[in-house]
Scaffold this motif. Structure first.
Motif, PDB file in Angstrom:
ATOM      1  N   ASN A 264       0.813  -1.223   0.000  1.00 36.55           N
ATOM      2  CA  ASN A 264       0.000   0.000   0.000  1.00 36.55           C
ATOM      3  C   ASN A 264       0.850   1.278   0.000  1.00 36.55           C
ATOM      4  O   ASN A 264       0.354   2.354   0.288  1.00 36.55           O
TER       5      ASN A 264
ATOM      6  N   LEU B 132       2.162   3.353  -2.623  1.00 39.30           N
ATOM      7  CA  LEU B 132       2.068   3.457  -4.072  1.00 39.30           C
ATOM      8  C   LEU B 132       3.283   4.136  -4.685  1.00 39.30           C
ATOM      9  O   LEU B 132       3.805   5.095  -4.145  1.00 39.30           O
TER      10      LEU B 132
ATOM     11  N   ASN C  90       8.705   9.059  -5.550  1.00 41.26           N
ATOM     12  CA  ASN C  90       9.260   8.159  -4.525  1.00 41.26           C
ATOM     13  C   ASN C  90       9.969   6.934  -5.110  1.00 41.26           C
ATOM     14  O   ASN C  90      10.372   6.043  -4.363  1.00 41.26           O
TER      15      ASN C  90
ATOM     16  N   LEU D 289       5.043  13.011   3.702  1.00 44.47           N
ATOM     17  CA  LEU D 289       5.349  12.489   2.364  1.00 44.47           C
ATOM     18  C   LEU D 289       5.636  10.985   2.359  1.00 44.47           C
ATOM     19  O   LEU D 289       5.971  10.424   1.323  1.00 44.47           O
TER      20      LEU D 289
ATOM     21  N   LYS E 241       7.692   9.083   4.834  1.00 43.32           N
ATOM     22  CA  LYS E 241       8.938   8.557   5.410  1.00 43.32           C
ATOM     23  C   LYS E 241       8.669   7.434   6.409  1.00 43.32           C
ATOM     24  O   LYS E 241       9.275   6.366   6.345  1.00 43.32           O
ATOM     25  N   THR E 242       7.732   7.694   7.331  1.00 40.90           N
ATOM     26  CA  THR E 242       7.438   6.693   8.355  1.00 40.90           C
ATOM     27  C   THR E 242       6.835   5.438   7.726  1.00 40.90           C
ATOM     28  O   THR E 242       7.203   4.309   8.068  1.00 40.90           O
ATOM     29  N   HIS E 243       5.928   5.663   6.771  1.00 38.09           N
ATOM     30  CA  HIS E 243       5.302   4.535   6.074  1.00 38.09           C
ATOM     31  C   HIS E 243       6.372   3.649   5.417  1.00 38.09           C
ATOM     32  O   HIS E 243       6.405   2.425   5.627  1.00 38.09           O
TER      33      HIS E 243
ATOM     34  N   ILE F 131      -3.060   7.289  -4.877  1.00 37.46           N
ATOM     35  CA  ILE F 131      -2.979   7.048  -3.426  1.00 37.46           C
ATOM     36  C   ILE F 131      -4.381   7.111  -2.810  1.00 37.46           C
ATOM     37  O   ILE F 131      -4.786   6.230  -2.052  1.00 37.46           O
TER      38      ILE F 131
HETATM   39  P1  ADP Z   1       6.059  11.330   7.092  1.00 39.33           P
HETATM   40  O1  ADP Z   1       6.620  10.316   8.036  1.00 39.33           O
HETATM   41  O2  ADP Z   1       6.966  11.617   5.938  1.00 39.33           O
HETATM   42  O3  ADP Z   1       5.597  12.588   7.766  1.00 39.33           O
HETATM   43  P2  ADP Z   1       3.955   9.375   6.772  1.00 39.33           P
HETATM   44  O4  ADP Z   1       4.780   8.190   6.465  1.00 39.33           O
HETATM   45  O5  ADP Z   1       3.403   9.483   8.138  1.00 39.33           O
HETATM   46  O6  ADP Z   1       4.761  10.717   6.415  1.00 39.33           O
HETATM   47  O7  ADP Z   1       2.793   9.470   5.688  1.00 39.33           O
HETATM   48  C1  ADP Z   1       1.642  10.280   5.843  1.00 39.33           C
HETATM   49  C2  ADP Z   1       0.444   9.542   5.283  1.00 39.33           C
HETATM   50  O8  ADP Z   1       0.539   9.488   3.875  1.00 39.33           O
HETATM   51  C3  ADP Z   1       0.357   8.109   5.784  1.00 39.33           C
HETATM   52  O9  ADP Z   1      -0.987   7.794   6.018  1.00 39.33           O
HETATM   53  C4  ADP Z   1       0.903   7.301   4.607  1.00 39.33           C
HETATM   54  O10 ADP Z   1       0.332   6.006   4.569  1.00 39.33           O
HETATM   55  C5  ADP Z   1       0.466   8.135   3.419  1.00 39.33           C
HETATM   56  N1  ADP Z   1       1.351   8.012   2.259  1.00 39.33           N
HETATM   57  C6  ADP Z   1       2.446   8.749   1.975  1.00 39.33           C
HETATM   58  N2  ADP Z   1       3.016   8.358   0.826  1.00 39.33           N
HETATM   59  C7  ADP Z   1       2.263   7.335   0.357  1.00 39.33           C
HETATM   60  C8  ADP Z   1       2.320   6.498  -0.816  1.00 39.33           C
HETATM   61  N3  ADP Z   1       3.295   6.643  -1.722  1.00 39.33           N
HETATM   62  N4  ADP Z   1       1.363   5.564  -0.956  1.00 39.33           N
HETATM   63  C9  ADP Z   1       0.390   5.432  -0.045  1.00 39.33           C
HETATM   64  N5  ADP Z   1       0.268   6.172   1.065  1.00 39.33           N
HETATM   65  C10 ADP Z   1       1.189   7.129   1.273  1.00 39.33           C
END
Ligand code: ADP
Ligand code: MG
Length: 340
Positions: free
Chosen positions: A12, A14, A19, A49, A51-53, A178
Motif C-alpha cells: 500500500n 504506491l 518516490n 510524504l 517517510k514513516t510509512h 494514493i
Molecule cells: P512522514 O513520516 O513523511 O511525515 P507518513 O509516512 O506518516 O509521512 O505518511 C503520511 C500519510 O501518507 C500516511 O498515512 C501514509 O500512509 C500516506 N502516504 C504517503 N506516501 C504514500 C504512498 N506513496 N502511498 C500510499 N500512502 C502514502
C-alpha cells in the motif's frame, strides 16, 4: 518487540516518480539487509510524504523474508528518552549492548538528534558497531544530510556513507492513485471528479490529502448527503486556509532590499560593502527561517552562493542580533514585515 506497524507495507505504498528511487532502494535493502551498499539507507523529505510509512514497510518486508532477524523500529525521540533514562539509572552500557545486538535498526526522524550531543555520541558507537558487523541501519529525516544542523560532523559523514534518497511531493497522478487505493481498501466509493478535485488542490502533503478525504466522507455521512463537488470545495477551502502560506525567497529578498533602500540586484551582487553584505545575510537568515528551502537552494537563489555561505550568514545574524542593538532592530522590523 519490533514496534513495526504491519499496516504500513510496500503493497500500500504506491509508487510514483516522487518516490521511485527511495522505494526501490528500500526494496533492495529489504531483500538483502546489510548486504547492499545502501547502508545506512537514509530517507529524507518533508512532512507527510511517507517517510514513516516507507521505513515500516522495509522493516515489515525484512521480518517477512527473514523471520530470524531482529528488526527494531524506533523514533529518534524515543531512542533519546531511553538513552537519558539509562544514564539516570546507570545502565548506559546495557542500553548500548541492547542496540548492538539488533540486525536491522530503523530510526525515524533523526533530525531530532540535533543539538543532543550525548545521544549523538551513543548512537555513533552503536552505528559503528552495527555497520562493522554487516547489520543494516535505516534512518529517516526531514532534511538531507547537507542541510542538517547541530549534528556532529563524524555522524553526518556516516549518514552519507550509504544512500540518501529523497521523498518528493507526489505529482497529481500519484496523489489520485494514493487516494483511490485507500478508498478501495476502506470499501468507500467516491466519484472520480471529486477525488480529482481534492487531489488537484491539496498537493504538498499526503497526510493532509488523506485528512481532507476523511473529512469529506465524515461530513457527507453525518449530514446524510451525497458527496458533491460543492462539499468538496468547502472541505478543500478549509484545509487550504489552515495551511500556513509560505513566503517565497523572492518575496523575502524584495522586502529586505526595500527596507535597506537598495535593488534586489545589489543585494545579490558580489560586493563586500558591509551594509550590502548584512542585507544579503539577513535575506538568507529569513529564507532559512520562513521557508522550507534547503541551504543549498537558498544560496543559489540569493546571489548564487553555496550552502556554507548561507549557514555562515545564519550564524552571523544570530550573533549580531545578540550583540548589536541596531542590528537587532533590523531583525525585529523585518520579522514584522515578513510575518504579515
Ligand atoms: P512522514 O513520516 O513523511 O511525515 P507518513 O509516512 O506518516 O509521512 O505518511 C503520511 C500519510 O501518507 C500516511 O498515512 C501514509 O500512509 C500516506 N502516504 C504517503 N506516501 C504514500 C504512498 N506513496 N502511498 C500510499 N500512502 C502514502
Ligand atoms: Mg513520520
Amino acid at each position: 518487540e519490533s514496534q513495526l506497524n504491519p499496516n504500513y507495507n510496500f503493497d500500500n505504498f504506491l509508487e510514483g516518480d516522487s518516490n521511485r528511487l527511495a522505494r526501490s532502494a528500500g526494496m533492495a535493502v529489504a531483500n538483502k539487509p546489510g548486504g547492499t551498499s545502501f547502508n545506512p539507507l537514509l530517507i529524507f523529505g518533508g512532512v507527510g510524504l511517507g517517510k514513516t510509512h516507507l521505513a515500516h514497510a522495509i522493516g515489515v518486508e525484512i521480518k517477512d523474508k527473514y523471520p530470524e532477524k531482529t528488526v527494531l523500529y524506533i523514533s529518534a525521540e524515543k531512542f533519546t528518552q531511553q538513552y537519558i533514562e539509562s544514564v539516570k539509572k546507570n545502565t548506559r552500557n546495557d542500553f548500548i549492548h541492547f542496540y548492538q545486538l539488533i540486525d536491522v535498526l530503523i530510526i525515524d526522524d533523526v533530525q531530532f538528534f540535533s543539538g543532543k550531543s550525548g545521544t549523538q555520541d551513543v548512537f555513533f558507537h552503536i552505528f559503528n558497531h552495527l555497520h562493522q558487523n554487516g547489520k543494516q541501519v535505516i534512518l529517516t529525516s526531514d532534511k538531507a544530510p547537507v542541510d542538517m544542523q547541530d549534528i556532529e560532523q563524524r555522524l553526518l559523514s556516516r549518514f552519507k556513507w550509504g544512500l540518501s534518497a529523497e521523498l518528493q511531493t507526489p505529482d497529481f497522478e500519484t496523489r489520485v492513485s494514493i487516494v483511490k487505493n485507500k478508498l478501495y481498501r476502506d470499501g468507500v466509493e467516491m466519484p472520480d471528479d471529486i477525488i480529482e478535485y481534492v487531489a488537484k488542490h491539496i498537493k504538498s502533503n499526503v497526510r493532509e490529502l488523506e485528512g481532507a478525504i476523511i473529512s469529506l466522507i465524515a461530513q457527507s455521512s453525518f449530514n446524510k448527503k451525497e458527496v458533491t463537488i460543492e462539499l468538496a470545495k468547502q472541505v478543500v477551502e478549509k484545509f487550504v486556509k489552515n495551511t500556513k502560506r509560505e513566503v517565497s525567497i523572492d518575496y523575502i529578498q524584495k522586502v529586505v532590499s526595500d527596507y535597506f533602500q537598495m535593488d534586489v540586484s545589489t543585494l545579490q551582487s558580489k560586493t563586500r560593502k558591509r551594509h550590502i553584505v548584512q542585507a544579503r545575510q539577513l535575506a538568507m537568515f529569513f529564507a532559512k527561517k520562513f521557508t522550507k528551502a534547503s541551504l543549498a537552494s537558498i544560496g543559489s537563489q540569493i546571489g548564487k552562493r553555496d550552502h556554507a555561505t548561507v549557514l555562515h550568514a545564519c550564524k552571523t545574524v544570530d550573533n549580531l542580533s545578540s550583540t548589536d542593538k541596531q542590528f537587532r532592530k533590523y531583525v525585529e522590523d523585518l520579522t514584522k514585515k515578513l510575518s504579515l
